[in-house]
Design an enzyme around this catalytic site. Structure first.
Site, PDB file in Angstrom:
ATOM      1  N   TYR A   1      -9.067 -31.114   0.048  1.00 58.19           N
ATOM      2  CA  TYR A   1      -9.217 -32.528  -0.604  1.00 58.19           C
ATOM      3  C   TYR A   1      -8.384 -33.421   0.024  1.00 58.19           C
ATOM      4  O   TYR A   1      -7.092 -33.542  -0.116  1.00 58.19           O
ATOM      5  CB  TYR A   1      -8.640 -32.205  -2.101  1.00 58.19           C
TER       6      TYR A   1
ATOM      7  N   ASP B   1     -14.039 -32.910  -0.155  1.00 57.83           N
ATOM      8  CA  ASP B   1     -13.944 -34.357  -0.298  1.00 57.83           C
ATOM      9  C   ASP B   1     -12.984 -34.969   0.759  1.00 57.83           C
ATOM     10  O   ASP B   1     -11.686 -34.893   0.700  1.00 57.83           O
ATOM     11  CB  ASP B   1     -13.371 -34.740  -1.729  1.00 57.83           C
TER      12      ASP B   1
END
Length: 254
Positions: free
Chosen positions: A105, A144
């Protein structure tokens, strides 16, 4: 084999939105998630047949990653070995005999780009970390990445230029990553596909209008591309402001 990555924007929240049913339907060998926003013991997942690995941020209700897998790894590590980046629960690395799998992330540059310097320092450390592992065996990472690489990767590139996730600096850093021997799996299979997004703002009815960004990726080292068979974006799956992305491969465990 099937790999799924999904920023769930709060694991406890998505558990109330049929996460376990979606999980079963997708039936992945590896299911990687980002932004769990929880601490140890705050959620119990009933996922028979899966090993569960979590990396929690020190700050409560923030960041965090997890991997659920049918295939027990030979080694698991958390973080990238750089103290200033390892307190937000952003990375889990699984090692198998033939490859590495990482969920990540990536830090967001934030409003008014207040965290852009931190983000760029992260990008440099991330390139070092992934390159060192990829020199040992094939590697794939997913998550992400908080960057739309090219104008094709978001609905409104002109109005978003210089906004977090579409700054020249962030895009250039991702270009450096690819130039170092890595491949964006979706663009590998679909170099010209438009209107393919994985994140939509909750504002302005963005998802209904498909005014989105593609910021969730599977990125493979050059050696890993031999395993890759297809990539998908599951924009039909709701429950988060992101949707799951998928990579299918040949047998990674042979």
């Amino acid at each position: 084999m099937k790999l799924i990555s999904w920023n769930v924007n709060g694991l406890r929240a998505v558990l109330k939105k049929d996460f376990e049913e979606t999980f079963k339907t997708l039936d992945a060998d590896w299911f990687c998630i980002q932004e769990t926003k929880m601490q140890a013991g705050q959620a119990v997942l009933d996922l028979p047949g899966y090993h569960q690995y979590f990396n929690y941020a020190e700050r409560k209700g923030y960041s965090g990653t997890a991997i659920f897998t049918k295939h027990e790894p030979q080694n698991v590590t958390y973080g990238i070995g750089v103290p200033e980046f390892d307190d937000e629960g952003r990375v889990i690395t699984l090692e198998y005999p033939n490859f590495y799998l990482i969920t990540v992330y990536t830090p967001n540059s934030g409003s008014e780009l207040k965290r852009l310097d931190y983000r760029q320092a992260w990008d440099a450390a991330w390139l070092t970390y992934t390159s060192e592992l990829a020199a040992k065996k094939p590697l794939v990472y997913c998550g992400d990445l908080n960057v739309a690489h090219e104008a094709i990767d978001l609905k409104n590139p002109t109005s978003n230029h210089h906004n977090a996730g579409f700054t020249d600096e962030e895009r250039a850093d991702f270009t450096k990553q690819l130039a170092a021997g890595f491949v964006d799996s979706f663009r590998h299979f679909y170099p010209d596909q438009t209107d393919a997004y994985s994140w939509w703002s909750y504002r302005f009815n963005a998802r209904a209008r498909n005014a989105g960004w593609r910021i969730d990726y599977f990125v493979g080292s050059t050696a890993f591309t031999d395993f890759m068979q297809d990539a998908k974006i599951h924009d039909e799956i709701l429950g988060s402001d992101h949707c799951p992305v998928e990579l299918t491969t040949s047998d990674l465990l042979q």
